[in-house]
Design a protein around this motif. Structure first.
Motif, short mmCIF file in Angstrom:
data_model
loop_
_atom_site.label_atom_id
_atom_site.label_comp_id
_atom_site.label_asym_id
_atom_site.label_seq_id
_atom_site.Cartn_x
_atom_site.Cartn_y
_atom_site.Cartn_z
N PRO A 89 -8.98 -5.92 2.77
CA PRO A 89 -9.07 -5.45 1.46
C PRO A 89 -7.55 -5.11 0.93
N ALA A 90 -7.23 -5.48 -0.26
CA ALA A 90 -5.54 -5.22 -0.55
C ALA A 90 -5.18 -3.74 -0.44
N ARG A 91 -6.31 -2.69 -0.90
CA ARG A 91 -5.73 -1.33 -0.98
C ARG A 91 -5.43 -0.79 0.60
N ARG A 92 -6.49 -1.19 1.31
CA ARG A 92 -6.07 -0.96 2.95
C ARG A 92 -4.66 -1.44 3.49
N VAL A 93 -4.69 -2.68 3.07
CA VAL A 93 -3.32 -3.45 3.44
C VAL A 93 -2.03 -2.52 2.98
N LEU A 94 -2.10 -2.24 1.63
CA LEU A 94 -1.08 -1.56 1.20
C LEU A 94 -0.76 -0.10 1.58
N VAL A 95 -2.06 0.37 1.83
CA VAL A 95 -1.99 1.79 2.33
C VAL A 95 -1.33 1.87 3.68
N VAL A 96 -1.78 0.81 4.55
CA VAL A 96 -1.53 0.81 5.97
C VAL A 96 0.00 0.59 6.02
N CYS A 97 0.42 -0.46 5.18
CA CYS A 97 1.90 -0.88 5.29
C CYS A 97 2.88 0.34 5.04
N ASN A 98 2.37 1.12 3.96
CA ASN A 98 3.38 2.24 3.53
C ASN A 98 3.14 3.29 4.65
N LEU A 99 2.10 3.47 5.40
CA LEU A 99 2.03 4.55 6.52
C LEU A 99 2.80 4.12 7.44
N LEU A 100 2.75 2.61 7.80
CA LEU A 100 3.61 2.39 9.09
C LEU A 100 5.26 2.44 8.88
N GLY A 191 8.90 9.11 0.27
CA GLY A 191 8.73 7.99 -0.72
C GLY A 191 7.49 7.28 -0.17
N PHE A 192 7.59 6.63 0.96
CA PHE A 192 6.30 5.83 1.73
C PHE A 192 4.92 6.78 1.66
N LEU A 193 5.06 8.23 1.74
CA LEU A 193 3.74 8.77 2.03
C LEU A 193 3.10 9.04 0.71
N SER A 194 3.97 9.31 -0.19
CA SER A 194 3.67 9.54 -1.71
C SER A 194 2.94 8.18 -2.04
N SER A 195 3.66 6.87 -1.79
CA SER A 195 3.27 5.62 -2.20
C SER A 195 1.78 5.42 -1.68
N ALA A 196 1.56 5.62 -0.46
CA ALA A 196 0.32 5.50 0.20
C ALA A 196 -0.91 6.26 -0.49
N LEU A 197 -0.63 7.57 -1.03
CA LEU A 197 -1.46 8.43 -1.41
C LEU A 197 -2.02 7.81 -2.79
N LEU A 198 -0.77 7.45 -3.59
CA LEU A 198 -1.08 6.95 -5.11
C LEU A 198 -2.07 5.64 -4.99
N LEU A 199 -1.74 5.07 -3.99
CA LEU A 199 -2.43 3.54 -3.74
C LEU A 199 -3.83 3.86 -3.33
N ARG A 200 -4.10 4.81 -2.54
CA ARG A 200 -5.34 5.21 -1.82
C ARG A 200 -6.29 5.74 -3.01
N PHE A 201 -5.65 6.49 -3.78
CA PHE A 201 -6.54 7.28 -4.77
C PHE A 201 -6.35 6.79 -6.12
N GLY A 202 -5.57 5.90 -6.32
CA GLY A 202 -5.46 5.37 -7.56
C GLY A 202 -5.68 4.12 -8.13
N THR A 203 -6.19 3.25 -6.80
CA THR A 203 -6.45 1.73 -7.16
C THR A 203 -7.93 1.68 -6.44
N ARG A 204 -8.50 0.79 -6.89
CA ARG A 204 -10.23 0.48 -6.56
C ARG A 204 -10.00 -0.43 -5.23
N ARG A 205 -11.08 -0.23 -4.49
CA ARG A 205 -11.06 -1.11 -3.15
C ARG A 205 -11.76 -2.34 -3.56
N ARG A 206 -11.14 -3.52 -3.26
CA ARG A 206 -11.69 -4.85 -3.29
C ARG A 206 -11.81 -5.59 -2.10
N PRO A 207 -12.74 -6.51 -1.88
CA PRO A 207 -12.73 -7.17 -0.55
C PRO A 207 -11.70 -7.94 -0.36
N GLY A 208 -11.50 -8.70 0.69
CA GLY A 208 -10.36 -9.55 1.12
C GLY A 208 -10.76 -10.93 0.32
#
Length: 409
Positions: A89-100, A191-208
């Motif tokens: 799922p794209a949201r998961r990828v974006l959040v995990v990449c930002n956290l890493l 910057g990365f932590l704020s980005s991860a939070l915005l993506l997690r709570f500001g975007t919908r979960r979609r399947p891969g």
């Protein structure tokens, strides 16, 4: 297939036009703001880390290598990890990449982290970079649809990238006058932590998009083979990659050219700003003044001529005229808006994440190569002739690619 969210209900006032239409989509605003926050942190972090490595080692080579490591791993990550963008799922990828990336920045900020670890962590973040960028670009198709809003959304992302570079370099320089490089690196973490939070709570979960049967490496390599085997996609990728290879010549040689004409350090800064400013103006004009069909019509002509302003360097221009040349070349980069529309139409949806990752990785890698080759050429020829060569050879090469694109239509 996902379509753009309509921010206005039926019967309400007409939808906003141009960039305002993209920004009216709430989910896109979250993606855009997340990108801006992480990007500002990255730019400040690049300066801080380069200064930190130089202060610790006293080596100009290692200080420069810190910047280079932001480019070199892109090809590896974009080739071997691209499958992640479609498999999960794209949201998961974006959040995990930002956290890493945030975790890597946090370790670099720790006192006593050895230089080898600093460089390794920089390379690690760059390895993840193409997956993050490719997934974000593919997500725009889900959030904004595959039509004009997608093109405008990608354009806004590029405008933000250029603007954040200008603002980030200035902010980073000022910040380092007040705090230590390790303290400045905390802005990258934030910057990365704020980005991860915005993506997690500001975007919908979609399947891969792609089935999860094959492993990531196999899916990444097979996706790259499929994309490069298609004549149309291959031609469009080349049109994405080759112009930036030549466009970076004046920027990478800004310091020696400013020295050559006696413009000093102020001249270096201005020459570094010329291309981003021109690019921003070109994107804004094309996105706000021209409609979708007009942007497609100017794509190939703009790509064909965007390197011609470099020929002005044949007269070894003064700082003012050199700035005009690089800014004019930046204006020509507006060809990417029409190219984006063609590219998303040419790529199957199940390969979109891998396609965007491969496109980003190739662009970043080839820019790094272009910088290195321009510098190597300047060891044997006057700087202004190197820029002229980039303009002349680049125009011929891009002209050949334009013919490939026409033939693939």
């Amino acid at each position: 297939m996902s379509t753009a969210q309509d921010p206005l209900s039926a019967g309400a006032a007409p939808a906003p036009a141009g960039y305002r239409a993209a920004l009216a989509v709430r989910e896109f605003r979250a993606v855009f703001a997340a990108h801006l926050l992480s990007l500002l942190g990255i730019v400040v972090g690049e300066i801080a880390l380069s200064v930190l490595v130089y202060r610790v080692t006293g080596s100009p080579l290692l200080g420069a290598l810190t910047f280079a490591l932001g480019f070199l791993p892109y090809l590896l990550g974009g080739t071997l990890l691209a499958g992640v963008a479609d498999r999960y799922p794209a949201r998961r990828v974006l959040v995990v990449c930002n956290l890493l990336c945030g975790a890597a920045a946090a370790v670099t900020a720790l006192p006593g982290t050895p230089v080898a670890a600093l460089l390794a962590l920089r390379a690690f973040s760059a390895l993840i970079g193409p997956v993050l960028a490719g997934t974000r670009s593919a997500t725009l198709g889900d959030v904004l649809g595959e039509g004009d809003l997608f093109v405008l959304g990608r354009s806004l992302i590029r405008i933000a990238t250029q603007g954040a570079q200008l603002a980030g370099f200035a902010a980073g320089g000022l910040l380092l006058t007040a705090v230590s490089p390790r303290t400045a690196l905390l802005s990258t973490v934030a910057g990365f932590l704020s980005s991860a939070l915005l993506l997690r709570f500001g975007t919908r979960r979609r399947p891969g998009r792609a089935p999860g049967g094959a492993d990531v490496l196999r899916a990444s390599l097979s996706g790259a083979r499929q994309l490069l085997a298609d004549r149309r996609t291959r031609a469009l990728l080349l049109l994405s990659w080759l112009p930036p290879f030549f466009l970076v010549a004046p920027e990478s040689l800004a310091a020696p050219y400013a020295d050559e004409i006696g413009a000093g350090t102020v001249g270096v800064g201005l020459l570094m700003c010329g291309m981003p400013v021109g690019t921003i103006v070109g994107e804004v004009l094309a996105g706000s003044v021209l409609g979708p069909r007009a942007r497609e019509r100017i794509t190939l002509p703009a790509a064909s001529v965007l390197l011609l302003p470099f020929l002005l360097y044949v007269v070894r221009p003064s700082l003012g005229w050199a700035l005009c040349a690089v800014a004019l070349a930046g204006l020509g980069a507006a060809y990417t808006l029409g190219l984006d529309q063609w590219f998303v139409a040419a790529v199957p949806e199940e390969l979109r994440g891998r396609a965007m990752t491969l496109q980003t990785a190739g662009t970043m890698t080839i820019q790094g190569l272009g910088m290195a080759l321009a510098g190597a050429a300047a060891e044997y020829a006057p700087v202004h002739w190197v820029v002229v060569g980039a303009g002349a050879i680049g125009t011929l090469v891009v002209g050949g690619v334009v013919r490939l694109v026409v033939g693939s239509a």
